[in-house]
Design a protein around this motif. Structure first.
Motif, PDB file in Angstrom:
ATOM      1  N   LYS A  62      81.296   1.078  -3.016  1.00 28.27           N
ATOM      2  CA  LYS A  62      82.375   1.924  -4.025  1.00 28.27           C
ATOM      3  C   LYS A  62      83.175   2.663  -3.528  1.00 28.27           C
ATOM      4  CE  LYS A  62      81.625   3.525  -8.685  1.00 28.27           C
ATOM      5  NZ  LYS A  62      80.716   4.146  -9.864  1.00 28.27           N
ATOM      6  N   LYS A  63      84.447   2.647  -3.600  1.00 28.59           N
ATOM      7  CA  LYS A  63      85.578   3.162  -2.711  1.00 28.59           C
ATOM      8  C   LYS A  63      86.035   4.421  -3.937  1.00 28.59           C
ATOM      9  CE  LYS A  63      85.972   1.314   0.884  1.00 28.59           C
ATOM     10  NZ  LYS A  63      85.846   2.039   2.141  1.00 28.59           N
ATOM     11  N   SER A  64      85.992   4.388  -5.101  1.00 30.62           N
ATOM     12  CA  SER A  64      86.381   5.240  -6.203  1.00 30.62           C
ATOM     13  C   SER A  64      85.522   4.686  -7.592  1.00 30.62           C
ATOM     14  CB  SER A  64      87.710   5.637  -6.383  1.00 30.62           C
ATOM     15  OG  SER A  64      88.386   4.245  -7.162  1.00 30.62           O
ATOM     16  N   SER A  65      85.800   5.387  -8.759  1.00 30.25           N
ATOM     17  CA  SER A  65      85.195   5.197  -9.809  1.00 30.25           C
ATOM     18  C   SER A  65      85.616   4.029 -10.527  1.00 30.25           C
ATOM     19  CB  SER A  65      85.421   6.229 -10.969  1.00 30.25           C
ATOM     20  OG  SER A  65      86.564   6.299 -11.209  1.00 30.25           O
ATOM     21  N   LYS A  66      86.635   3.387  -9.981  1.00 28.57           N
ATOM     22  CA  LYS A  66      87.328   2.043 -10.675  1.00 28.57           C
ATOM     23  C   LYS A  66      87.567   1.022  -9.569  1.00 28.57           C
ATOM     24  CE  LYS A  66      87.679   3.807 -14.600  1.00 28.57           C
ATOM     25  NZ  LYS A  66      86.891   3.272 -15.781  1.00 28.57           N
ATOM     26  N   LEU A  67      87.140   1.265  -8.073  1.00 34.45           N
ATOM     27  CA  LEU A  67      87.614   0.316  -7.061  1.00 34.45           C
ATOM     28  C   LEU A  67      86.385   0.182  -6.098  1.00 34.45           C
ATOM     29  CD1 LEU A  67      89.652  -1.109  -5.129  1.00 34.45           C
ATOM     30  CD2 LEU A  67      90.046   1.354  -4.283  1.00 34.45           C
ATOM     31  N   VAL A  68      86.074  -0.937  -6.034  1.00 31.45           N
ATOM     32  CA  VAL A  68      84.877  -1.304  -4.867  1.00 31.45           C
ATOM     33  C   VAL A  68      85.694  -2.255  -3.874  1.00 31.45           C
ATOM     34  CG1 VAL A  68      83.316  -1.269  -6.389  1.00 31.45           C
ATOM     35  CG2 VAL A  68      84.215  -3.552  -6.114  1.00 31.45           C
ATOM     36  N   GLU A  69      85.166  -2.291  -2.625  1.00 31.41           N
ATOM     37  CA  GLU A  69      85.547  -3.179  -1.630  1.00 31.41           C
ATOM     38  C   GLU A  69      84.178  -4.064  -1.406  1.00 31.41           C
ATOM     39  OE1 GLU A  69      86.244  -3.054   3.065  1.00 31.41           O
ATOM     40  OE2 GLU A  69      86.972  -1.406   2.082  1.00 31.41           O
ATOM     41  N   LEU A  70      84.618  -5.566  -1.435  1.00 36.20           N
ATOM     42  CA  LEU A  70      83.778  -6.528  -1.246  1.00 36.20           C
ATOM     43  C   LEU A  70      83.408  -6.521   0.233  1.00 36.20           C
ATOM     44  CD1 LEU A  70      81.730  -8.800  -2.411  1.00 36.20           C
ATOM     45  CD2 LEU A  70      83.593 -10.345  -2.056  1.00 36.20           C
ATOM     46  N   ASP A  71      82.022  -6.073   0.943  1.00 36.55           N
ATOM     47  CA  ASP A  71      82.004  -6.011   2.133  1.00 36.55           C
ATOM     48  C   ASP A  71      81.276  -7.310   2.784  1.00 36.55           C
ATOM     49  OD1 ASP A  71      82.148  -4.817   4.448  1.00 36.55           O
ATOM     50  OD2 ASP A  71      80.227  -3.671   4.318  1.00 36.55           O
ATOM     51  N   PHE A  72      80.277  -7.752   2.132  1.00 37.35           N
ATOM     52  CA  PHE A  72      79.654  -9.144   2.444  1.00 37.35           C
ATOM     53  C   PHE A  72      79.694 -10.040   1.240  1.00 37.35           C
ATOM     54  CE2 PHE A  72      77.910  -6.229   5.584  1.00 37.35           C
ATOM     55  CZ  PHE A  72      77.716  -6.761   6.773  1.00 37.35           C
ATOM     56  N   PHE A  73      79.999 -11.446   1.707  1.00 39.59           N
ATOM     57  CA  PHE A  73      79.710 -12.552   0.832  1.00 39.59           C
ATOM     58  C   PHE A  73      79.478 -13.623   1.533  1.00 39.59           C
ATOM     59  CE2 PHE A  73      80.523 -15.605  -2.524  1.00 39.59           C
ATOM     60  CZ  PHE A  73      80.233 -14.888  -3.771  1.00 39.59           C
ATOM     61  N   PHE A  74      78.163 -14.232   1.720  1.00 44.09           N
ATOM     62  CA  PHE A  74      77.868 -15.147   2.606  1.00 44.09           C
ATOM     63  C   PHE A  74      76.694 -16.237   2.111  1.00 44.09           C
ATOM     64  CE2 PHE A  74      79.618 -11.958   5.528  1.00 44.09           C
ATOM     65  CZ  PHE A  74      80.378 -12.884   6.492  1.00 44.09           C
ATOM     66  N   LYS A 108      75.257 -14.258   9.885  1.00 48.92           N
ATOM     67  CA  LYS A 108      75.676 -14.713  11.241  1.00 48.92           C
ATOM     68  C   LYS A 108      75.768 -16.363  11.016  1.00 48.92           C
ATOM     69  CE  LYS A 108      74.169 -10.809  13.909  1.00 48.92           C
ATOM     70  NZ  LYS A 108      73.462 -10.262  14.689  1.00 48.92           N
ATOM     71  N   LYS A 109      74.704 -16.982  10.484  1.00 50.81           N
ATOM     72  CA  LYS A 109      74.827 -18.400  10.577  1.00 50.81           C
ATOM     73  C   LYS A 109      75.927 -18.749   9.669  1.00 50.81           C
ATOM     74  CE  LYS A 109      69.856 -19.121  10.984  1.00 50.81           C
ATOM     75  NZ  LYS A 109      68.572 -19.167  10.191  1.00 50.81           N
ATOM     76  N   SER A 110      76.240 -18.214   8.575  1.00 42.81           N
ATOM     77  CA  SER A 110      77.292 -18.437   7.689  1.00 42.81           C
ATOM     78  C   SER A 110      78.513 -18.398   8.418  1.00 42.81           C
ATOM     79  CB  SER A 110      77.160 -17.709   6.569  1.00 42.81           C
ATOM     80  OG  SER A 110      78.313 -17.994   5.571  1.00 42.81           O
ATOM     81  N   LYS A 111      78.881 -17.294   9.069  1.00 44.44           N
ATOM     82  CA  LYS A 111      79.892 -16.741   9.914  1.00 44.44           C
ATOM     83  C   LYS A 111      80.401 -18.092  11.088  1.00 44.44           C
ATOM     84  CE  LYS A 111      83.511 -14.060  10.326  1.00 44.44           C
ATOM     85  NZ  LYS A 111      84.360 -13.625   9.369  1.00 44.44           N
ATOM     86  N   ALA A 112      78.972 -18.389  11.469  1.00 41.98           N
ATOM     87  CA  ALA A 112      79.447 -19.281  12.787  1.00 41.98           C
ATOM     88  C   ALA A 112      79.758 -20.892  12.247  1.00 41.98           C
ATOM     89  CB  ALA A 112      78.103 -19.351  13.388  1.00 41.98           C
ATOM     90  N   TYR A 164      73.715 -24.554   2.032  1.00 41.44           N
ATOM     91  CA  TYR A 164      74.050 -24.344   0.599  1.00 41.44           C
ATOM     92  C   TYR A 164      75.683 -24.241   0.160  1.00 41.44           C
ATOM     93  CZ  TYR A 164      69.105 -24.108   0.554  1.00 41.44           C
ATOM     94  OH  TYR A 164      67.827 -24.104   0.857  1.00 41.44           O
ATOM     95  N   ILE A 165      76.354 -24.457   1.246  1.00 45.11           N
ATOM     96  CA  ILE A 165      77.957 -24.270   0.758  1.00 45.11           C
ATOM     97  C   ILE A 165      78.506 -25.548   0.045  1.00 45.11           C
ATOM     98  CG2 ILE A 165      80.227 -24.212   1.972  1.00 45.11           C
ATOM     99  CD1 ILE A 165      78.712 -22.339   3.904  1.00 45.11           C
ATOM    100  N   GLY A 166      79.203 -25.477  -1.041  1.00 47.58           N
ATOM    101  CA  GLY A 166      79.723 -26.434  -1.831  1.00 47.58           C
ATOM    102  C   GLY A 166      78.831 -26.722  -2.813  1.00 47.58           C
ATOM    103  N   LYS A 167      77.937 -26.265  -3.061  1.00 47.31           N
ATOM    104  CA  LYS A 167      76.842 -26.777  -4.132  1.00 47.31           C
ATOM    105  C   LYS A 167      76.884 -25.823  -5.347  1.00 47.31           C
ATOM    106  CE  LYS A 167      73.761 -28.561  -0.636  1.00 47.31           C
ATOM    107  NZ  LYS A 167      74.192 -29.776  -0.600  1.00 47.31           N
ATOM    108  N   GLY A 168      77.876 -24.970  -5.437  1.00 48.80           N
ATOM    109  CA  GLY A 168      78.148 -24.005  -6.610  1.00 48.80           C
ATOM    110  C   GLY A 168      77.360 -22.893  -6.576  1.00 48.80           C
ATOM    111  N   LEU A 169      76.855 -22.494  -5.365  1.00 52.05           N
ATOM    112  CA  LEU A 169      76.187 -21.186  -5.236  1.00 52.05           C
ATOM    113  C   LEU A 169      77.024 -19.866  -5.179  1.00 52.05           C
ATOM    114  CD1 LEU A 169      73.863 -23.432  -4.838  1.00 52.05           C
ATOM    115  CD2 LEU A 169      72.671 -21.561  -3.441  1.00 52.05           C
ATOM    116  N   GLY A 170      78.123 -20.301  -4.541  1.00 53.30           N
ATOM    117  CA  GLY A 170      79.198 -19.334  -4.455  1.00 53.30           C
ATOM    118  C   GLY A 170      79.789 -18.638  -5.611  1.00 53.30           C
TER     119      GLY A 170
END
Length: 149
Positions: free
Chosen positions: A68-80, A19-23, A85-91
């Motif tokens: 995991k959507k199938s054996s070969k496919l995933v959906e990235l759901d969260f990435f925050f 929530k902090k990251s989205k804001a 710490y944004i802009g410091k290479g952690l992403g």
């Protein structure tokens, strides 16, 4: 810096981080409130999905999860990452960990519905925008992106 699998007890810390990251992008409280459920990581969610936490100086400062959507496919759901710490290479560190984890599990495609503010971040890692999906906010479109590993 280390990335570990989250445990169910991390759900409150991770939800606060998300929530902090989205804001960080300046969304008004009225919109953030509409997204409350979408930005919540429950203990049950952690038990059912792959959720990883980034620990820096003994503090959880980032997280990602995928479904995991199938054996070969995933959906990235969260990435925050926490705003401080944004802009410091952690992403980049987290994204490289994600790709390594997916390749070890023979995943070939990763998809993400991105916040418009994060589209260029994902493009930096080879994601391609395949379409734009209208969001709850009038005139705002979410990039539907994918990457072949």
């Amino acid at each position: 810096m280390i990335i570990k699998n989250a445990n169910p007890d991390d759900h409150i810390i991770l939800t606060g981080l998300v929530k902090k990251s989205k804001a960080f992008w300046g969304y008004p409280p009225s919109i953030m409130k509409k997204w409350d459920n979408d930005l919540t990581i429950s203990s049950d969610y952690i038990l059912k999905n792959v959720v990883c936490k980034l620990i820096f100086n003994n503090t959880i400062v980032g997280c990602y999860s995928f479904i995991k959507k199938s054996s070969k496919l995933v959906e990235l759901d969260f990435f925050f990452i926490l705003p401080a710490y944004i802009g410091k290479g952690l992403g980049t560190f987290m994204m490289n960990d994600l790709f390594k984890r997916l390749k070890l599990n023979n995943i070939e495609i990763i998809k993400v519905i991105s916040d418009p503010n994060a589209e260029n971040f994902y493009k930096k890692f080879g994601f391609t925008t395949i379409q734009k999906k209208e969001s709850l906010i009038e005139g705002r479109f979410l990039p539907n992106m994918e990457k072949y590993l």
